[in-house]
Design a protein around this motif. Sequence first.
Motif: not given
Length: 305
Positions: A189, A192-193, A195-201, A240
């Motif tokens: 968990q 996933v959290k 990586k999502n935070r990193w990629s969506s920056r 990004q």
Amino acid sequence: MSKSQNKTLSSRTGTTYRLKMAHGTSQTVDEQMKQLRRERENMEKQKADLELRMTQFATCQELADQVKMLQREKDQRDRASSSNNIEVSNDSNNTTNRLLGGLINHFQHLQLDIKAPKFSDEDKSNPIEFLRDLERYFNVHNVNDAKQDWVLGSILEGRAKIWYEANKEVCNTYENFRKHFKREFYSVQYQVKAKNRWSSRRYKSQDGELRSYFRRQSKEAKYFEPALSTYEINYAVVQQLPARIRDLLATIDFNNSELIMQSLSNLDISQEGREFDRDKTQNFNRPNQNPGRKLSWQNKFQPSR
């Protein structure tokens, strides 16, 4: 020519001379600023290259080897400049030497200055980064399993310390500690959290320089497990950046991190140059703060009312 006209001409001539002097000073400042920007560009490229290499050091032995190589490169560059009679400003040369000398001196003493990393929970620190720093600390200071308990008891804080105190029996070796630590603080968990935070920056102006943003994002991605390839990291970070930056980097090989860093460094410097030119133009075109006030020589020869 009347005496009054002579005074007027003399005053006007003096004013023109002062304007020319001011214009000449402005040109000198422009030349100095261009030279400073060129010198800063060279130093930033060298600094970016050194910092990029720092992120790739896995052990202190590799660090020592890199320090020796940097020293050799510096000596070779100095000899080449001397043999080819390359003219370099004393200020630029001294600044570069101080920068390289300071970094090399810092690297040479880094082994003695390595401190034990701290960790409390995964929301404040990356667990994988903590483990890598911890392993480096153990290797440098020769911490074996017998000393491990004392070290971990002093560097773990908060929730991590409570967890360790409750699991000392199963964490009797470093391998066991690493396995149970990752299970507790690097769960699926969390991965996933993170990586999502990193990629969506997305890059914003308040993030500062482009190269600094790229470096921070690349460093953070190196602690993901399973590990991402260099191409995957660089491609994701470039996506990004603003659209105009992505277009300029479209033809660059995303496997070449050094080339991307150099390109971003050039873009940072170009942006600084544009901002300087814009500010200079605005100051030049800015109207007189007190338009109703005339020059002293104009006031002197105004007819009395």
